[in-house]
Design a protein around this motif. Structure first.
Motif, PDB file in Angstrom:
ATOM      1  N   PRO A 162      -4.995   2.599  -2.372  1.00 53.87           N
ATOM      2  CA  PRO A 162      -5.609   3.859  -2.819  1.00 53.87           C
ATOM      3  C   PRO A 162      -5.300   5.072  -1.955  1.00 53.87           C
ATOM      4  N   ALA A 163      -5.265   4.901  -0.637  1.00 54.25           N
ATOM      5  CA  ALA A 163      -5.036   6.047   0.263  1.00 54.25           C
ATOM      6  C   ALA A 163      -3.689   6.716   0.035  1.00 54.25           C
ATOM      7  N   ALA A 164      -2.737   5.971  -0.520  1.00 51.45           N
ATOM      8  CA  ALA A 164      -1.398   6.529  -0.736  1.00 51.45           C
ATOM      9  C   ALA A 164      -1.407   7.650  -1.769  1.00 51.45           C
ATOM     10  N   TYR A 165      -2.421   7.662  -2.636  1.00 49.75           N
ATOM     11  CA  TYR A 165      -2.439   8.644  -3.724  1.00 49.75           C
ATOM     12  C   TYR A 165      -3.443   9.778  -3.507  1.00 49.75           C
ATOM     13  N   GLU A 166      -4.184   9.731  -2.419  1.00 51.54           N
ATOM     14  CA  GLU A 166      -5.226  10.736  -2.205  1.00 51.54           C
ATOM     15  C   GLU A 166      -4.662  12.147  -2.114  1.00 51.54           C
ATOM     16  N   ASN A 167      -3.587  12.309  -1.367  1.00 53.33           N
ATOM     17  CA  ASN A 167      -2.994  13.644  -1.186  1.00 53.33           C
ATOM     18  C   ASN A 167      -1.552  13.688  -1.674  1.00 53.33           C
ATOM     19  N   PHE A 168      -1.197  12.737  -2.521  1.00 52.96           N
ATOM     20  CA  PHE A 168       0.184  12.657  -3.012  1.00 52.96           C
ATOM     21  C   PHE A 168       0.384  13.630  -4.165  1.00 52.96           C
ATOM     22  N   ASP A 169       1.363  14.495  -4.031  1.00 49.05           N
ATOM     23  CA  ASP A 169       1.627  15.509  -5.051  1.00 49.05           C
ATOM     24  C   ASP A 169       2.570  14.946  -6.106  1.00 49.05           C
ATOM     25  N   ILE A 170       2.080  14.815  -7.327  1.00 51.46           N
ATOM     26  CA  ILE A 170       2.888  14.287  -8.430  1.00 51.46           C
ATOM     27  C   ILE A 170       3.402  15.448  -9.280  1.00 51.46           C
ATOM     28  N   ASN A 171       4.698  15.603  -9.337  1.00 51.93           N
ATOM     29  CA  ASN A 171       5.326  16.688 -10.100  1.00 51.93           C
ATOM     30  C   ASN A 171       5.578  16.209 -11.527  1.00 51.93           C
ATOM     31  N   MET A 172       4.619  16.457 -12.423  1.00 54.90           N
ATOM     32  CA  MET A 172       4.741  15.977 -13.794  1.00 54.90           C
ATOM     33  C   MET A 172       5.884  16.666 -14.540  1.00 54.90           C
ATOM     34  N   SER A 173       6.205  17.890 -14.165  1.00 54.97           N
ATOM     35  CA  SER A 173       7.333  18.581 -14.811  1.00 54.97           C
ATOM     36  C   SER A 173       8.632  17.839 -14.537  1.00 54.97           C
ATOM     37  N   LEU A 174       8.785  17.378 -13.304  1.00 52.76           N
ATOM     38  CA  LEU A 174       9.976  16.615 -12.939  1.00 52.76           C
ATOM     39  C   LEU A 174       9.989  15.265 -13.645  1.00 52.76           C
ATOM     40  N   VAL A 175       8.820  14.661 -13.776  1.00 54.20           N
ATOM     41  CA  VAL A 175       8.706  13.379 -14.475  1.00 54.20           C
ATOM     42  C   VAL A 175       9.141  13.538 -15.934  1.00 54.20           C
ATOM     43  N   ILE A 267       3.591   3.537   7.309  1.00 55.57           N
ATOM     44  CA  ILE A 267       3.103   2.397   8.091  1.00 55.57           C
ATOM     45  C   ILE A 267       1.628   2.588   8.453  1.00 55.57           C
ATOM     46  N   GLU A 268       1.253   3.831   8.715  1.00 60.07           N
ATOM     47  CA  GLU A 268      -0.149   4.126   9.033  1.00 60.07           C
ATOM     48  C   GLU A 268      -1.058   3.777   7.853  1.00 60.07           C
ATOM     49  N   ILE A 269      -0.641   4.129   6.650  1.00 65.25           N
ATOM     50  CA  ILE A 269      -1.423   3.810   5.449  1.00 65.25           C
ATOM     51  C   ILE A 269      -1.569   2.301   5.294  1.00 65.25           C
ATOM     52  N   GLN A 270      -0.476   1.567   5.493  1.00 64.25           N
ATOM     53  CA  GLN A 270      -0.504   0.112   5.372  1.00 64.25           C
ATOM     54  C   GLN A 270      -1.399  -0.513   6.445  1.00 64.25           C
ATOM     55  N   ASN A 271      -1.268  -0.020   7.661  1.00 61.86           N
ATOM     56  CA  ASN A 271      -2.076  -0.543   8.763  1.00 61.86           C
ATOM     57  C   ASN A 271      -3.560  -0.282   8.563  1.00 61.86           C
ATOM     58  N   ASN A 272      -3.891   0.930   8.159  1.00 59.10           N
ATOM     59  CA  ASN A 272      -5.293   1.277   7.937  1.00 59.10           C
ATOM     60  C   ASN A 272      -5.926   0.376   6.885  1.00 59.10           C
ATOM     61  N   PHE A 273      -5.154   0.072   5.843  1.00 64.84           N
ATOM     62  CA  PHE A 273      -5.682  -0.798   4.795  1.00 64.84           C
ATOM     63  C   PHE A 273      -5.880  -2.224   5.307  1.00 64.84           C
ATOM     64  N   SER A 274      -4.869  -2.757   5.978  1.00 60.05           N
ATOM     65  CA  SER A 274      -4.957  -4.148   6.439  1.00 60.05           C
ATOM     66  C   SER A 274      -6.051  -4.328   7.483  1.00 60.05           C
ATOM     67  N   ASN A 275      -6.290  -3.300   8.283  1.00 60.69           N
ATOM     68  CA  ASN A 275      -7.313  -3.402   9.330  1.00 60.69           C
ATOM     69  C   ASN A 275      -8.730  -3.461   8.777  1.00 60.69           C
TER      70      ASN A 275
END
Length: 312
Positions: A162-175, A267-275
């Motif tokens: 979940p943390a990967a998408y909190e501040n992830f900017d999705i460019n729907m125009s590009l999609v 790696i920080e996102i992965q580590n935070n989740f696993s911890n």
């Protein structure tokens, strides 16, 4: 000036027309390759493709990342090293691989419902060990939250949390531009686009590589894939609110290449989740995002050891 503008527009329309006609001709030629390798089952009014291999006691369910044209072939380099000991299942969601392109909702409840029904109609019973790649990590976590008795463990293949998408900017125009290029056949003029990591680094045969390319031109930026992207932030938020499931989790992480994050942040996102999970373990790999096409040997060996440890 008007004449020049009109001329440019005319040339653009001509190029699109030629591209579209060529695309349709090539699709017709490739039709004979587009033959399901597994079983088609009707789910929620459309056909879903489920591939199975092997007959072991443990059932491993592979779940593809967002936009992966051919999940069955994408995972082959890895599951071919596991099918001698375990039962392999690859679910191709709506709009992926040999599954039908639909207009169905891509909220996480619908996706999970369709996945479970496809397994049921294919005669594949749980409990399952899930192998989610990338975006499907959200779906795997949701599955373990809602139906914990069905999930024995999760082995994440550079899976998103979940943390990967909190501040992830999705460019729907590009999609949407990508979908336009795919539908008009413009993607065919850039030959290396169809050269997936499964083709470049995996163990596919020449025939399987040709099949992958044929699927790529049918299953790139489909309506279902685009709708998944539209829903991913809401889906991830729902999973976040439900908390971390208690099932054993083995995470394989990439170096961040092709994830949209730099190595340190990924790696920080992965580590935070696993911890946050006492039952989780993280293995870092120096590989780009499609780790199962590059580090399939190590992932297979580590996965076997992890799976066997579940029964000790």
């Amino acid at each position: 000036m008007l004449i020049i503008f009109t001329g440019i527009i005319s040339i653009f329309v001509l190029i699109l027309s030629v591209s579209f006609i060529n695309h349709k001709i090539q699709l017709s030629k490739e039709e004979e390759l587009f033959v399901p390798t597994g079983q088609l089952v009707e789910v929620n009014g459309h056909q879903m493709h489920v591939y199975t291999e092997g007959n072991g006691e443990e059932t491993l369910v592979f779940m593809s990342g967002g936009g992966t044209s051919s999940p069955v072939l994408d995972f082959k380099s890895l599951y071919s090293l596991l099918s001698d000991k375990y039962r392999i299942v690859v679910i191709e969601k709506a709009g992926y691989g040999f599954s039908e392109v639909t207009d169905t909702d891509r909220d996480i409840d619908t996706i999970l419902s369709e996945t479970r029904e496809a397994l049921l109609k294919s005669g594949v019973e749980g409990p399952y060990i899930l192998f989610p790649h990338s975006m499907s990590g959200i779906e795997a976590l949701n599955w373990a939250q809602v139906y914990p008795d069905e999930i024995k463990a999760i082995i994440g293949l550079d899976m998103a949390v979940p943390a990967a998408y909190e501040n992830f900017d999705i460019n729907m125009s590009l999609v949407r531009l990508g979908a336009f290029a795919a539908n008009t056949g413009l993607t065919r003029w850039i030959t290396n686009l169809s050269e997936s990591d499964a083709i470049k680094y995996g163990t596919l045969t020449d025939e399987e590589k040709e099949l992958y390319k044929a699927i790529f031109y049918r299953r790139t930026s489909t309506k279902d894939m685009i709708n998944e992207i539209k829903n991913i932030k809401a889906n991830a938020q729902k999973v976040k609110e439900a908390g971390t499931p208690s099932v054993p989790i083995l995470l394989f992480s990439s170096n961040g290449q092709e994830t949209g994050f730099d190595e340190k942040r990924w790696i920080e996102i992965q580590n935070n989740f696993s911890n946050k999970n006492d039952n989780a373990r993280l293995i870092e790999l120096d590989s780009s995002h499609y780790i199962h096409n590059i580090e399939y040997g190590r992932i297979a060996e580590e996965s076997k050891e992890f799976i066997e440890s579940l029964n000790r």
